[in-house]
Scaffold this motif. Structure first.
Motif, PDB file in Angstrom:
ATOM      1  N   ARG A  75       0.835  -1.199   0.000  1.00  0.00           N
ATOM      2  CA  ARG A  75       0.000   0.000   0.000  1.00  0.00           C
ATOM      3  C   ARG A  75       0.871   1.251   0.000  1.00  0.00           C
ATOM      4  NH1 ARG A  75      -5.719  -0.496   2.847  1.00  0.00           N
ATOM      5  NH2 ARG A  75      -6.192  -2.619   2.275  1.00  0.00           N
ATOM      6  N   MET A  76       0.321   2.319  -0.563  1.00  0.00           N
ATOM      7  CA  MET A  76       0.993   3.610  -0.621  1.00  0.00           C
ATOM      8  C   MET A  76       1.245   4.145   0.788  1.00  0.00           C
ATOM      9  SD  MET A  76      -0.457   7.079  -2.400  1.00  0.00           S
ATOM     10  CE  MET A  76       0.623   8.466  -2.696  1.00  0.00           C
ATOM     11  N   TYR A 135      -0.880  13.391  -6.641  1.00  0.00           N
ATOM     12  CA  TYR A 135      -0.292  12.392  -5.739  1.00  0.00           C
ATOM     13  C   TYR A 135      -0.558  12.691  -4.264  1.00  0.00           C
ATOM     14  CZ  TYR A 135       1.745  11.070 -10.154  1.00  0.00           C
ATOM     15  OH  TYR A 135       1.900  10.723 -11.453  1.00  0.00           O
ATOM     16  N   CYS A 138      -4.102  11.715  -3.671  1.00  0.00           N
ATOM     17  CA  CYS A 138      -4.248  10.256  -3.563  1.00  0.00           C
ATOM     18  C   CYS A 138      -3.941   9.806  -2.137  1.00  0.00           C
ATOM     19  CB  CYS A 138      -3.319   9.540  -4.539  1.00  0.00           C
ATOM     20  SG  CYS A 138      -3.835   9.670  -6.263  1.00  0.00           S
ATOM     21  N   TRP A 139      -2.865  10.345  -1.560  1.00  0.00           N
ATOM     22  CA  TRP A 139      -2.508   9.954  -0.200  1.00  0.00           C
ATOM     23  C   TRP A 139      -3.608  10.355   0.787  1.00  0.00           C
ATOM     24  CZ3 TRP A 139      -0.725   6.563   2.633  1.00  0.00           C
ATOM     25  CH2 TRP A 139      -0.549   6.775   3.999  1.00  0.00           C
ATOM     26  N   ASN A 196      -6.384   8.016   0.572  1.00  0.00           N
ATOM     27  CA  ASN A 196      -6.040   6.748   1.213  1.00  0.00           C
ATOM     28  C   ASN A 196      -6.271   6.850   2.717  1.00  0.00           C
ATOM     29  OD1 ASN A 196      -4.432   4.357  -0.319  1.00  0.00           O
ATOM     30  ND2 ASN A 196      -4.257   6.273  -1.461  1.00  0.00           N
ATOM     31  N   ARG A 245      -9.929   5.684  -1.054  1.00  0.00           N
ATOM     32  CA  ARG A 245      -9.066   5.103  -2.088  1.00  0.00           C
ATOM     33  C   ARG A 245      -8.060   4.187  -1.414  1.00  0.00           C
ATOM     34  NH1 ARG A 245      -6.788   7.681  -7.019  1.00  0.00           N
ATOM     35  NH2 ARG A 245      -8.276   9.339  -6.595  1.00  0.00           N
ATOM     36  N   THR A 258      -4.431   2.703  -2.626  1.00  0.00           N
ATOM     37  CA  THR A 258      -3.422   2.747  -3.675  1.00  0.00           C
ATOM     38  C   THR A 258      -2.399   1.651  -3.412  1.00  0.00           C
ATOM     39  OG1 THR A 258      -3.710   5.134  -3.917  1.00  0.00           O
ATOM     40  CG2 THR A 258      -1.685   4.177  -4.816  1.00  0.00           C
ATOM     41  N   LEU A 275       1.166  -0.112  -4.773  1.00  0.00           N
ATOM     42  CA  LEU A 275       2.379   0.127  -5.540  1.00  0.00           C
ATOM     43  C   LEU A 275       3.097  -1.192  -5.772  1.00  0.00           C
ATOM     44  CD1 LEU A 275       1.688   2.886  -4.264  1.00  0.00           C
ATOM     45  CD2 LEU A 275       4.116   3.322  -4.124  1.00  0.00           C
ATOM     46  N   SER A 328       1.541   1.205 -10.365  1.00  0.00           N
ATOM     47  CA  SER A 328       0.549   1.333  -9.303  1.00  0.00           C
ATOM     48  C   SER A 328      -0.850   1.303  -9.891  1.00  0.00           C
ATOM     49  CB  SER A 328       0.752   2.644  -8.537  1.00  0.00           C
ATOM     50  OG  SER A 328       0.680   3.745  -9.415  1.00  0.00           O
ATOM     51  N   HIS A 384      -5.176   2.132  -8.282  1.00  0.00           N
ATOM     52  CA  HIS A 384      -5.991   2.622  -7.177  1.00  0.00           C
ATOM     53  C   HIS A 384      -7.314   1.866  -7.179  1.00  0.00           C
ATOM     54  CE1 HIS A 384      -3.342   6.189  -7.079  1.00  0.00           C
ATOM     55  NE2 HIS A 384      -3.362   6.037  -8.395  1.00  0.00           N
ATOM     56  N   ASP A 440      -6.796   4.334 -12.656  1.00  0.00           N
ATOM     57  CA  ASP A 440      -5.443   4.828 -12.938  1.00  0.00           C
ATOM     58  C   ASP A 440      -4.397   3.733 -12.757  1.00  0.00           C
ATOM     59  OD1 ASP A 440      -3.632   6.655 -13.851  1.00  0.00           O
ATOM     60  OD2 ASP A 440      -3.483   7.771 -11.979  1.00  0.00           O
TER      61      ASP A 440
END
Length: 169
Positions: free
Chosen positions: A6-7, A31, A34-35, A38, A43, A45, A47, A57, A59, A79
């Protein structure tokens, strides 16, 4: 060796740098947003790293922007990118395996949209090979079904949406 995880907050800058290096452009705020999503649970994400090097990556949106998915509680894979020199090495399949496990365990179904131009040909074939089927709603432009006879541009916003259920694993 492929690692999927995971991110983390510190990944945002690295992802942006690697994507830019390979011609994958997103706005400056993408970006970090996105975090934040998360952290908020909107979301997930994932990686991929091959031999320690960032390879791609994807999502999982817990609430899709596509109306049919949103209305039916279908999470959407979004994405999905594998860095060009890392393609055709099993990275995309590893990412999909990991996200499908998460989505199918929690929701029993997962969705994905794919563009209709030839540049999406590999993705179209990948999803069919993995058991995704069209959702039966037809062609969608910018999230809206295209009625019979209407003309829309053939660009990155013209999509067909697919679903996969736990039964099609």
């Amino acid at each position: 060796m492929i690692e999927i995880r995971r991110m983390r907050a510190e990944d945002a800058a690295m992802m942006r740098e690697v994507f830019l290096k390979h011609g994958i452009h997103r706005d400056e705020e993408y970006y970090p947003r996105c975090w934040r999503e998360n952290e908020a649970g909107a979301r997930i994400t994932l990686l991929a790293f091959r031999d320690g090097e960032y390879a791609g990556s994807l999502h999982l949106l817990t609430r899709s922007d596509y109306p049919y998915f949103a209305e039916n509680g279908i999470p959407e894979i979004n994405d999905f990118n594998v860095i060009p020199p890392m393609r055709r090495q099993g990275i995309g399949d590893a990412l999909l395996d990991a996200v499908e496990k998460i989505a199918l365990e929690k929701y029993g179904i997962v969705g994905i949209g794919v563009g209709l131009t030839a540049s999406y040909g590999q993705a179209q074939r990948l999803y069919a090979r993995r058991g995704y089927i069209p959702d039966g709603r037809g062609v969608v432009y910018k999230g809206r079904p295209v009625p019979f006879g209407e003309q829309v541009p053939v660009d990155h916003d013209l999509n067909l949406f697919f679903t996969k259920t736990a039964e099609r694993l």
